[in-house]
Design an enzyme around this catalytic site. Structure first.
Site, PDB file in Angstrom:
ATOM      1  N   CYS A 135       0.928  -1.169   0.009  1.00  0.00           N
ATOM      2  CA  CYS A 135       0.064  -0.061   0.002  1.00  0.00           C
ATOM      3  C   CYS A 135       0.850   1.188   0.166  1.00  0.00           C
ATOM      4  O   CYS A 135       0.256   2.353  -0.200  1.00  0.00           O
ATOM      5  CB  CYS A 135      -0.889   0.007   1.181  1.00  0.00           C
ATOM      6  SG  CYS A 135      -1.708  -1.497   1.430  1.00  0.00           S
TER       7      CYS A 135
ATOM      8  N   HIS B 252      -3.554   6.499   2.325  1.00  0.00           N
ATOM      9  CA  HIS B 252      -4.026   5.362   1.691  1.00  0.00           C
ATOM     10  C   HIS B 252      -5.493   4.882   2.260  1.00  0.00           C
ATOM     11  O   HIS B 252      -5.651   5.217   3.406  1.00  0.00           O
ATOM     12  CB  HIS B 252      -2.827   4.248   2.227  1.00  0.00           C
ATOM     13  CG  HIS B 252      -3.360   2.836   1.980  1.00  0.00           C
ATOM     14  ND1 HIS B 252      -3.884   2.406   0.863  1.00  0.00           N
ATOM     15  CD2 HIS B 252      -3.345   1.658   3.041  1.00  0.00           C
ATOM     16  CE1 HIS B 252      -4.142   1.164   0.969  1.00  0.00           C
ATOM     17  NE2 HIS B 252      -3.908   0.593   2.221  1.00  0.00           N
TER      18      HIS B 252
ATOM     19  N   ASN C  33     -10.268  -0.968  -0.289  1.00  0.00           N
ATOM     20  CA  ASN C  33      -8.586  -0.744  -0.264  1.00  0.00           C
ATOM     21  C   ASN C  33      -8.009  -1.580  -1.306  1.00  0.00           C
ATOM     22  O   ASN C  33      -7.952  -2.822  -1.508  1.00  0.00           O
ATOM     23  CB  ASN C  33      -8.480  -1.627   0.964  1.00  0.00           C
ATOM     24  CG  ASN C  33      -7.005  -1.332   1.386  1.00  0.00           C
ATOM     25  OD1 ASN C  33      -6.016  -1.322   0.298  1.00  0.00           O
ATOM     26  ND2 ASN C  33      -6.347  -1.960   2.654  1.00  0.00           N
TER      27      ASN C  33
END
Ligand code: UT7
Length: 349
Positions: free
Chosen positions: A132, A274, A305
């Protein structure tokens, strides 16, 4: 020692590249797969509810790629949009960095094939495995290479097809992940457009988000006949531990990135963390004391996500919707498996 220096002749000074110019992001693009997957659909395979998922993560729905849609397929339109926005030709790109942990080949990297599809002739091309944080790692590396004169333009892509590595019967991850791609073009600039990156890693927590077994372990289970679908090396996550790490350890990193760039929370227009969990975003906004007029990325609600793709996807959406504008000062911030993290203040294209 070379024969020349052995003979006492002076060693020639090496020619090097320019080192004085600045860099900025010239274009950003995003691609979301067509298929919208609701919480209800996810809950068909786990003991959960739409309400729980919304409350605990902020996710309402996510996009999942078609079975035949690869990370390269998703990257292509995102990259084309970024290149178009940058107003450059593919031939001007000297470096392609693809941040991904879901390209399903151990080798070769995805980046050379993406470059071929985009008609970028002969660039340096490699993948970055920083989960990420991969996009912010890529922006940092591209910026340094542009500033050093190693390349004029670099394409940075963050892309994931997490659905290939998700166990949709695992209550801890099935509802979290989504698929998508985001891309940026970094190139030379008159003024600094990317602040210093504050980045790092914490190998002590290597196992907190992890492919649950290695390819070689899988090979061994295949060999002894014990492999089944449940042995597929999907990603597993110790959610609570990662949550605490993100909330308590990452705000100081964001503060350091602002200090390194010489700005304060009051100077920011946009915050693009993020997209891991809406509660993590809310906690960071509070911890960083961001003024109410800072636009905050909340793309996770519709996108889930998407790991390396989440920041450029959120940035592309905010620019397209007018929530963020060209020239805005944005703090962007990736963190995840490794554990790794990277934060930087950027001027949006
Ligand atoms: O992208 C890389 C970085 N990733 C992250 O930053 C993710 C960080 N972690 C998270 O976002 C959160 O930890 C999750 C959203 C994954 C989980 O939320 P949580 O609030 O940490 O849940 P939890 O694991 O603490 O579980 C709380 C309760 C438990 O029940 P009890 O013990 O309180 O009765 C769980 O059994 O919720 C239960 N639970 C669920 N209930 C319904 C756990 N998973 C689920 C589920 N549906 N899917």
């Amino acid at each position: 020692m070379s024969p020349a220096s052995q003979a006492g002749q002076p060693r020639p000074a090496l020619t090097t590249t320019e080192t004085t110019r600045h860099a900025r992001i010239h274009g950003i693009g995003g691609y979301r797969p067509e298929r919208v997957v609701t919480n209800e659909e996810i809950c068909q395979r786990i003991d959960s509810s739409d309400e729980w998922i919304r409350q605990r993560s902020g996710i309402i729905e996510r996009r999942l790629a078609r079975p035949d849609e690869s990370v390269i397929d998703m990257s292509e339109p995102a990259a084309r949009d970024a290149i178009e926005m940058a107003g450059i030709r593919p031939e001007q790109i000297g470096l392609v960095l693809m941040a991904t942990v879901t390209h399903p080949y151990q080798t070769p990297a995805a980046a050379p094939l993406l470059a071929l599809r985009l008609g970028i002739p002969d660039p340096a091309a490699l993948d970055i495995s920083a989960a990420c944080a991969g996009y912010c790692y890529g922006i940092s590396m591209a910026t340094d290479m542009v500033r050093a004169g190693t390349v004029d333009y670099a394409l940075v892509v963050g892309v994931e097809k997490l659905s290939d590595f998700t166990d949709f019967t695992d209550r801890g991850t099935a509802f979290i992940f989504g698929d998508g791609a985001g891309a940026a073009v970094v190139g030379p600039a008159e003024e600094p457009g990317v602040g210093p990156t504050v980045w790092g890693s914490d190998g002590e927590n290597w196992d907190k988000i992890v492919q649950r077994e290695s390819w070689t372990d899988l090979r061994d289970t295949l060999a002894d006949g014990s492999a089944g679908e449940d042995r597929w090396p999907a990603f597993s996550m110790q959610g609570q531990a990662v949550f605490r790490w993100a909330v308590y350890s990452m705000a100081p990193v964001a503060r350091k990135a602002m200090a390194a760039a010489g700005v304060t929370a009051e100077d920011l227009d946009v915050f693009i963390p993020h997209q891991a969990n809406m509660r993590i975003t809310d906690a960071m906004v509070k911890e960083l004391k961001l003024p109410a007029d800072v636009a905050v990325a909340r793309d996770i609600a519709e996108t889930g996500n998407t790991s390396a793709a989440s920041i450029p996807l959120a940035a592309a959406r905010m620019l397209a919707s007018g929530e963020a504008r060209s020239g805005d000062l944005a703090l962007q911030f990736g963190f995840g498996a490794g554990l790794v993290y990277a934060a930087q203040v950027v001027v949006l294209p």
